[in-house]
Structure formats: C-alpha cells, structure tokens
Design an enzyme around this catalytic site. Structure first.
Site, short mmCIF file in Angstrom:
data_model
loop_
_atom_site.label_atom_id
_atom_site.label_comp_id
_atom_site.label_asym_id
_atom_site.label_seq_id
_atom_site.Cartn_x
_atom_site.Cartn_y
_atom_site.Cartn_z
N LYS A 166 28.90 36.58 30.09
CA LYS A 166 29.66 37.30 31.66
C LYS A 166 30.11 38.64 31.55
O LYS A 166 31.06 38.98 30.80
CB LYS A 166 30.62 36.29 31.90
CG LYS A 166 31.29 36.39 33.39
CD LYS A 166 32.12 35.28 33.69
CE LYS A 166 33.50 35.57 33.36
NZ LYS A 166 34.12 36.55 34.40
N ASP A 188 29.62 38.71 37.09
CA ASP A 188 30.79 38.12 37.92
C ASP A 188 31.47 38.88 38.82
O ASP A 188 32.51 39.56 38.50
CB ASP A 188 31.92 37.38 37.09
CG ASP A 188 32.97 36.43 37.86
OD1 ASP A 188 32.58 36.10 38.97
OD2 ASP A 188 33.64 35.99 37.07
N LEU A 189 30.89 39.40 40.18
CA LEU A 189 31.33 40.40 41.07
C LEU A 189 32.36 39.78 42.29
O LEU A 189 32.70 40.60 42.82
CB LEU A 189 30.33 41.49 41.40
CG LEU A 189 29.48 42.20 40.18
CD1 LEU A 189 28.60 43.20 40.85
CD2 LEU A 189 30.38 43.05 39.25
N LYS A 190 32.00 38.71 42.29
CA LYS A 190 32.75 37.94 43.29
C LYS A 190 32.73 38.77 44.92
O LYS A 190 33.63 38.97 45.48
CB LYS A 190 34.22 37.48 43.12
CG LYS A 190 34.46 36.58 42.11
CD LYS A 190 35.85 36.38 41.74
CE LYS A 190 35.96 35.15 40.51
NZ LYS A 190 35.74 35.85 39.06
N HIS A 201 32.52 39.92 48.53
CA HIS A 201 33.02 39.29 49.81
C HIS A 201 33.31 40.55 50.72
O HIS A 201 33.91 41.48 50.48
CB HIS A 201 34.31 38.86 49.19
CG HIS A 201 35.13 37.96 50.52
ND1 HIS A 201 36.38 37.57 50.43
CD2 HIS A 201 34.72 38.00 51.65
CE1 HIS A 201 36.72 37.19 51.57
NE2 HIS A 201 35.73 37.36 52.58
N ASP A 202 32.52 40.71 51.72
CA ASP A 202 32.48 41.51 52.76
C ASP A 202 31.56 41.11 54.12
O ASP A 202 31.51 39.88 54.19
CB ASP A 202 31.81 42.86 52.19
CG ASP A 202 32.44 44.11 52.89
OD1 ASP A 202 32.45 44.33 54.06
OD2 ASP A 202 32.81 45.16 52.13
N THR A 213 41.37 30.33 40.87
CA THR A 213 42.48 29.24 40.47
C THR A 213 43.91 29.90 40.28
O THR A 213 45.10 29.28 39.97
CB THR A 213 41.80 29.17 38.68
OG1 THR A 213 41.63 30.13 38.39
CG2 THR A 213 40.85 27.84 38.98
N GLN A 250 45.70 30.47 30.76
CA GLN A 250 44.86 29.50 31.30
C GLN A 250 45.86 28.11 31.65
O GLN A 250 46.33 27.82 30.52
CB GLN A 250 43.60 28.96 30.66
CG GLN A 250 42.46 30.37 30.71
CD GLN A 250 41.74 30.23 32.11
OE1 GLN A 250 42.33 29.85 32.90
NE2 GLN A 250 41.07 31.21 32.10
N ARG A 254 38.62 34.85 25.62
CA ARG A 254 39.69 35.07 24.31
C ARG A 254 39.46 34.33 23.09
O ARG A 254 39.48 34.86 21.83
CB ARG A 254 40.92 35.15 24.94
CG ARG A 254 41.25 36.35 25.83
CD ARG A 254 42.67 36.16 26.89
NE ARG A 254 42.36 35.06 27.71
CZ ARG A 254 43.14 34.95 28.84
NH1 ARG A 254 44.56 35.53 28.59
NH2 ARG A 254 43.08 34.12 29.40
O1 C5P Z 1 39.55 34.55 28.06
P1 C5P Z 1 39.18 33.34 28.93
O2 C5P Z 1 38.51 32.21 28.23
O3 C5P Z 1 40.49 32.87 29.61
O4 C5P Z 1 38.26 33.92 30.21
C1 C5P Z 1 37.84 33.38 31.31
C2 C5P Z 1 36.88 34.10 31.90
O5 C5P Z 1 36.66 33.48 33.25
C3 C5P Z 1 37.70 35.33 32.33
O6 C5P Z 1 36.74 36.49 32.52
C4 C5P Z 1 38.18 35.10 33.83
O7 C5P Z 1 38.20 36.32 34.79
C5 C5P Z 1 37.25 34.10 34.36
N1 C5P Z 1 37.63 33.22 35.26
C6 C5P Z 1 38.51 32.21 35.11
N2 C5P Z 1 39.00 31.38 36.07
C7 C5P Z 1 38.47 31.43 37.31
C8 C5P Z 1 37.61 32.36 37.49
C9 C5P Z 1 37.02 33.17 36.45
O8 C5P Z 1 39.46 32.28 34.22
N3 C5P Z 1 38.84 30.54 38.12
#
Ligand code: C5P
Length: 238
Positions: free
Chosen positions: A40, A67-69, A71-72, A126, A196, A217
C-alpha cells in the site's frame, strides 16, 4: 458457505509501506522478496515521491494499492482517476462521502483508463467518532453512517470498501459478498498496537470476512520483517 479454512485462505496481506525514506522502503521490499505480493502506497509517500515511486515499487514485482482517498467534485475526481489509472496499480481509494455521482464518475473514468483497476470506497475514517461526527452536524453513529455510505456505494456500483475489522461483520450481514473488503488496524498476536485502538489478529479479520488485511508498523519496524510476514501468512492459513 465457505468453510473457515477456505475463507481464511482467500485473505491476503497488504504491507502499508509508510517509510519516509524511499530508498529504505525499496531496500526493505527487496529483502522481503517474493513472499509479499501487495504493497500500500499512501498519500504521504505519493505526495513526496509521486508516480515514479509507484513505478519503482511495481518494478519489484509488487501489486499496488494506491491509497489516495480522492474526494472532490465528480469531474475532478474522474480526471484524477484517469491520471493515476495509467500507473501500474491494482487498487485505488476514493471517499464514498463525495456522493453517488462522484463515485459513478470515478467508476466511468476507471473503466476507461484501466478496466482491471479496483476502486475501493472509504466510508467513515476510523479517526472519527460519534462526537466528531456531531461537530459536522451528523447525528448518525459511525456504524449507521458506514451502513448508509456502503449502501450508496452499492448503488453507485462500487465493488470494494475499506473498513475497520469491526465493521466487516456488519457489512457482510448487510451486503453479503457485494464488496471486496480491505481492513487496516490488524495486529499479529503479541505485537504492539501503536495508535490503533480496535485491533484484530489476521486470522480473526479473515474469519470475519476481510479479503485483504493492511499491516504496516508491526512489519517494517520489526527486526526481521520477513519473519513477521511469514507468521502472518501462516495465520491466514497459507
Ligand atoms: O502501521 P499500521 O499497521 O497501523 O498501518 C495501517 C495503515 O492503514 C496506515 O497506512 C494507515 O494510514 C492505514 N489506515 C488505517 N485506518 C484506516 C484507514 C487506513 O490504519 N481507517
């Protein structure tokens, strides 16, 4: 109904490569090798390194979730989908709260630019909870809002959604196999949750119905990232 084992096997790992130094990121991918298929690339890396970085990751044989999300207004999102649609990417995100028309225009642009590309809708971030939705004048709970936006995505013809592992069951109940579900917030058993909050293990997310899990991570900060990936793939039933 697929058996638990079958449904586990259909879930694949995506590495969120949120490493600021592009050389380090590419070197990591080389070290990990073929056992990782999906990467990603998010807004942070794309705004810094642009399309060339996407091509470099693809040249290592990886499939790419961009993953550019987006929105416009519909026209602008459609043009942006056309622009990135020529890149070697397999998934791209847009915000469902951009509305049905925006999603429809994005789908038309995707079909023109790259018919194989999967467009995924983002519902409620989230980072948003009931209170932050209220401040926007939205009185629905996050779960109600996810269901509403997913419904709109279905009407627009979207084929995939990004959702938290805790929304997977709700979406499966309401929409069956309508959407491919991509789930971040996944942590291998025993690893650090970081920021998270509501996490699930890979096998639990797969059992709930995720088609793809996104992990960052716990892999790229590990002493032996390849070993963590092996463990996750084993947990996913491969
Ligand atoms: O390092 P980690 O496992 O927390 O990374 C999760 C990835 O998913 C990151 O790139 C984060 O920006 C993305 N993400 C997220 N929660 C969301 C949408 C995307 O953690 N709701």
């Amino acid at each position: 109904m697929p058996t638990e084992l079958q449904s586990k096997k259909t879930c694949q790992l995506i590495l969120a490569l949120d490493i600021e130094d592009k050389g380090e990121g590419l070197a990591l991918l080389e070290r990990i090798g073929e056992q990782l298929e999906w990467v990603k690339i998010g807004l942070q890396m794309f705004t810094r390194y642009g399309p060339d970085y996407v091509r470099q990751v693809a040249a290592l044989g990886k499939r790419i979730f961009l993953d550019l999300k987006l929105h416009d207004i519909p026209n602008t999102v459609a043009k942006a989908v056309e622009s990135v649609g020529v890149l070697p990417i397999q998934m791209l995100t847009i915000h469902t709260c951009g509305g049905k028309e925006m999603m429809e225009w994005a789908i038309q642009a995707q079909q023109k630019a790259n018919p194989e590309l999967q467009l995924l809708g983002v519902t409620v971030l989230t980072s948003m909870d009931t209170d932050s939705l209220r401040l926007l004048g939205i009185t629905e709970s996050p779960a109600e809002r996810v269901a509403r936006l997913a419904s709109l995505a279905k009407e627009a013809g979207m084929s995939g959604l990004v959702c938290s592992s805790h929304e997977v069951e709700l979406l499966k109940q309401n929409f069956g196999d309508q959407f491919k579900l991509v789930t971040p917030g996944v942590r291998p058993a025993g690893s650090d949750a970081g920021d998270q909050k509501r996490i699930m293990t890979p096998s639990k997310a797969a059992e709930a119905g995720s088609d793809f899990i996104v992990v960052g991570r716990p892999i790229y900060q590990a002493e032996d990232p390849a070993a963590v990936i092996r463990a996750i793939n084993t947990d996913l039933g491969e």
